[in-house]
Motif scaffolding. Structure first.
Motif, PDB file in Angstrom:
ATOM      1  N   MET A   1     -12.750  18.238   9.591  1.00  0.00           N
ATOM      2  CA  MET A   1     -11.707  19.222   9.287  1.00  0.00           C
ATOM      3  C   MET A   1     -10.387  18.503   9.011  1.00  0.00           C
ATOM      4  N   LYS A   2      -9.759  18.847   7.885  1.00  0.00           N
ATOM      5  CA  LYS A   2      -8.525  18.195   7.511  1.00  0.00           C
ATOM      6  C   LYS A   2      -7.354  18.687   8.360  1.00  0.00           C
ATOM      7  N   LEU A   3      -6.265  17.934   8.298  1.00  0.00           N
ATOM      8  CA  LEU A   3      -5.080  18.262   9.084  1.00  0.00           C
ATOM      9  C   LEU A   3      -4.548  19.653   8.744  1.00  0.00           C
ATOM     10  N   ILE A   4      -4.577  20.009   7.450  1.00  0.00           N
ATOM     11  CA  ILE A   4      -4.060  21.311   7.041  1.00  0.00           C
ATOM     12  C   ILE A   4      -4.919  22.444   7.595  1.00  0.00           C
ATOM     13  N   ASP A   5      -6.241  22.197   7.694  1.00  0.00           N
ATOM     14  CA  ASP A   5      -7.146  23.206   8.272  1.00  0.00           C
ATOM     15  C   ASP A   5      -6.823  23.423   9.749  1.00  0.00           C
ATOM     16  N   LYS A   6      -6.639  22.321  10.457  1.00  0.00           N
ATOM     17  CA  LYS A   6      -6.316  22.435  11.886  1.00  0.00           C
ATOM     18  C   LYS A   6      -4.981  23.146  12.092  1.00  0.00           C
ATOM     19  N   TYR A   7      -4.030  22.846  11.222  1.00  0.00           N
ATOM     20  CA  TYR A   7      -2.695  23.451  11.332  1.00  0.00           C
ATOM     21  C   TYR A   7      -2.770  24.970  11.147  1.00  0.00           C
ATOM     22  N   LYS A  79       5.510  33.623   7.126  1.00  0.00           N
ATOM     23  CA  LYS A  79       6.411  32.526   7.498  1.00  0.00           C
ATOM     24  C   LYS A  79       6.092  31.268   6.683  1.00  0.00           C
ATOM     25  N   LEU A  80       4.785  31.018   6.470  1.00  0.00           N
ATOM     26  CA  LEU A  80       4.410  29.872   5.635  1.00  0.00           C
ATOM     27  C   LEU A  80       4.940  30.049   4.210  1.00  0.00           C
ATOM     28  N   ALA A  81       4.835  31.284   3.685  1.00  0.00           N
ATOM     29  CA  ALA A  81       5.298  31.551   2.320  1.00  0.00           C
ATOM     30  C   ALA A  81       6.812  31.420   2.216  1.00  0.00           C
ATOM     31  N   ASN A  82       7.535  31.961   3.192  1.00  0.00           N
ATOM     32  CA  ASN A  82       8.999  31.910   3.173  1.00  0.00           C
ATOM     33  C   ASN A  82       9.516  30.474   3.293  1.00  0.00           C
ATOM     34  N   ASN A  83       8.752  29.640   4.008  1.00  0.00           N
ATOM     35  CA  ASN A  83       9.150  28.226   4.145  1.00  0.00           C
ATOM     36  C   ASN A  83       8.610  27.362   3.005  1.00  0.00           C
ATOM     37  N   THR A  84       8.054  28.037   1.985  1.00  0.00           N
ATOM     38  CA  THR A  84       7.461  27.389   0.796  1.00  0.00           C
ATOM     39  C   THR A  84       6.346  26.398   1.166  1.00  0.00           C
ATOM     40  N   GLU A  85       5.739  26.558   2.335  1.00  0.00           N
ATOM     41  CA  GLU A  85       4.650  25.672   2.731  1.00  0.00           C
ATOM     42  C   GLU A  85       3.394  25.935   1.896  1.00  0.00           C
ATOM     43  N   ILE A  86       3.174  27.210   1.547  1.00  0.00           N
ATOM     44  CA  ILE A  86       1.986  27.542   0.753  1.00  0.00           C
ATOM     45  C   ILE A  86       2.101  26.947  -0.644  1.00  0.00           C
ATOM     46  N   ILE A  87       3.309  27.020  -1.218  1.00  0.00           N
ATOM     47  CA  ILE A  87       3.529  26.422  -2.537  1.00  0.00           C
ATOM     48  C   ILE A  87       3.248  24.921  -2.489  1.00  0.00           C
ATOM     49  N   ALA A  88       3.698  24.268  -1.419  1.00  0.00           N
ATOM     50  CA  ALA A  88       3.464  22.829  -1.268  1.00  0.00           C
ATOM     51  C   ALA A  88       1.979  22.522  -1.137  1.00  0.00           C
ATOM     52  N   ILE A  89       1.252  23.368  -0.398  1.00  0.00           N
ATOM     53  CA  ILE A  89      -0.186  23.153  -0.209  1.00  0.00           C
ATOM     54  C   ILE A  89      -0.923  23.287  -1.537  1.00  0.00           C
ATOM     55  N   ILE A  94      -4.838  21.586  -3.849  1.00  0.00           N
ATOM     56  CA  ILE A  94      -5.794  22.398  -3.095  1.00  0.00           C
ATOM     57  C   ILE A  94      -5.924  23.766  -3.773  1.00  0.00           C
ATOM     58  N   SER A  95      -7.138  24.199  -4.026  1.00  0.00           N
ATOM     59  CA  SER A  95      -7.356  25.496  -4.664  1.00  0.00           C
ATOM     60  C   SER A  95      -7.093  26.623  -3.656  1.00  0.00           C
ATOM     61  N   TYR A  96      -6.940  27.833  -4.200  1.00  0.00           N
ATOM     62  CA  TYR A  96      -6.690  28.978  -3.315  1.00  0.00           C
ATOM     63  C   TYR A  96      -7.902  29.251  -2.425  1.00  0.00           C
ATOM     64  N   GLN A  97      -9.125  29.074  -2.997  1.00  0.00           N
ATOM     65  CA  GLN A  97     -10.326  29.261  -2.179  1.00  0.00           C
ATOM     66  C   GLN A  97     -10.359  28.259  -1.031  1.00  0.00           C
ATOM     67  N   ARG A  98      -9.980  27.021  -1.307  1.00  0.00           N
ATOM     68  CA  ARG A  98      -9.949  25.993  -0.254  1.00  0.00           C
ATOM     69  C   ARG A  98      -8.874  26.306   0.778  1.00  0.00           C
ATOM     70  N   PHE A  99      -7.765  26.886   0.318  1.00  0.00           N
ATOM     71  CA  PHE A  99      -6.681  27.287   1.221  1.00  0.00           C
ATOM     72  C   PHE A  99      -7.152  28.367   2.194  1.00  0.00           C
ATOM     73  N   LEU A 100      -8.105  29.196   1.745  1.00  0.00           N
ATOM     74  CA  LEU A 100      -8.608  30.289   2.594  1.00  0.00           C
ATOM     75  C   LEU A 100      -9.568  29.804   3.681  1.00  0.00           C
ATOM     76  N   LYS A 101     -10.108  28.590   3.538  1.00  0.00           N
ATOM     77  CA  LYS A 101     -11.150  28.121   4.451  1.00  0.00           C
ATOM     78  C   LYS A 101     -10.771  28.234   5.928  1.00  0.00           C
ATOM     79  N   PRO A 102      -9.616  27.727   6.389  1.00  0.00           N
ATOM     80  CA  PRO A 102      -9.292  27.846   7.817  1.00  0.00           C
ATOM     81  C   PRO A 102      -9.125  29.293   8.273  1.00  0.00           C
ATOM     82  N   TYR A 103      -8.679  30.166   7.372  1.00  0.00           N
ATOM     83  CA  TYR A 103      -8.571  31.580   7.716  1.00  0.00           C
ATOM     84  C   TYR A 103      -9.956  32.171   7.991  1.00  0.00           C
TER      85      TYR A 103
END
Length: 358
Positions: A1-7, A79-89, A94-103
């Protein structure tokens, strides 16, 4: 599991846990404020009250966990969106499907936990919660009665009581009819029937029995008669919440038994049975909707996302309650009624997710 997944997974589970820890005490305080007078008046022991609120916590958390989960996902994703963290990810490749994996991993954890709770823990809590309310907080416990109960308890066997008290296990105006080849064989009547826990037999007061003959009927009567009938006290009236108090195995066996008896309330029990499976699945659907709604940075900020989320969450609960009630009171299939909200919101999740990708 990558760091972003754990986060993200850590934020998912932590925010959901905090949401539960925040709202459950509020629910307890509101409940205490409504019932404290009756608790003091009836001098209920403190230990019983503590046990009740332990059961209340489990019952309340299971009842509202979809809303808590939905709002918690919207909260931390906004909060992630407001801090532009999602844009950075997403900008990192990273694809949107991959972004959904930890969720989805988080939704799996919550779903499995909710499933096990619904199968084993919630029934025990529901029994303690409802028993306490009916015995201590609903006025005089002896008034806990149901009326006009008619049951088929076997092949050609029918019983009826005009009123039945669950706590004292006493029924009034009891009638038992035995048919053979659609012809009445004999009929038993009594002004009152009472179940004896020790002997597992019934005492009938002002007993009469009419046996149908070819030419003449045979009539028997007595002030009191003890009979070993082949039905349980719960056959006279399974209490309103009886299905909620059973584990998944007990509930399945109970439903099969009630189907064989032709119980008119069978849809009520089937709704409870199917919800034990549909509720955990809703965790996935609501998680996807919450991410799709809150991952975009809106002009109204987090407040706008929460407003949209609250509307969607309560619409889901509305659909769930309305179709559950319709299944209990009409000819709608309980399976279709219970799964309809998940199907409708599943399509909504697909639509919102496709737009969010764009």
């Amino acid at each position: 599991m990558k760091l972003i997944d754990k986060y993200i997974l850590k934020r998912y589970l932590a925010t959901f846990s905090v949401m539960l820890l925040l709202f459950i005490p509020i629910g307890i305080v509101i409940d205490i404020s409504e019932k404290v007078n009756k608790m003091i008046e009836k001098k209920i022991p403190m230990l019983d009250i503590l046990i009740y609120y332990g059961d209340f916590t489990v019952y309340f958390a299971n009842l509202l966990f979809p809303i808590f989960l939905f709002l918690s996902v919207i909260w931390f994703t906004s909060k992630l969106a407001n801090n532009t963290e999602i844009i950075a990810i997403l900008s990192s490749g990273i694809s949107y499907q991959r972004f959904l994996k930890p969720y989805l991993i988080g939704a799996t954890v919550v779903s499995v936990f909710a499933l096990l709770m619904g199968f084993f823990l919630v029934p025990k809590a529901s029994k303690g919660f409802n028993d306490f309310r009916y015995q201590n907080l609903k006025g005089n416990a002896q008034t806990r009665e149901t009326s006009d109960i008619f049951r088929q308890i076997g092949q050609g066997e029918f019983i009826y009581v005009s009123n039945y008290n669950y706590l004292s296990k006493t029924g009034f105006n009891f009638v038992y009819e035995k048919f053979n080849d659609n012809k009445l064989e004999f009929k038993i009547e009594a002004n009152r029937i009472k179940y004896n826990e020790e002997t597992k037999k019934y005492t009938l007061y002002t007993f009469t029995k009419r046996t149908i003959g070819q030419l003449n009927d045979k009539l028997e009567s007595s002030e009191k008669e003890i009979i070993d009938f082949n039905f349980e006290p719960d056959d006279l009236t399974p209490v309103v919440y009886v299905a909620e108090t059973m584990t998944i195995g007990q509930l399945y066996q109970f439903i099969q038994k009630e189907k064989a008896k032709g119980n008119a309330n069978i849809n009520t029990y089937l709704v409870v049975f199917y919800k034990k499976f549909s509720l955990p699945i809703s965790a996935f659907i609501l998680t996807i909707i919450a991410v799709a709604v809150s991952s975009m940075k809106r002009r109204g900020g987090m407040g706008m996302n929460l407003a949209i989320g609250i509307v969607i969450a309560f619409t889901f609960i509305f659909f769930d309650k309305v179709f559950g009630t319709m299944a209990e009171k009409s000819s709608i299939s309980p399976l279709a009624a219970v799964w309809f909200p998940n199907i409708v919101f599943g399509f909504l999740a697909f639509y919102l997710l496709r737009n969010a990708k764009r």
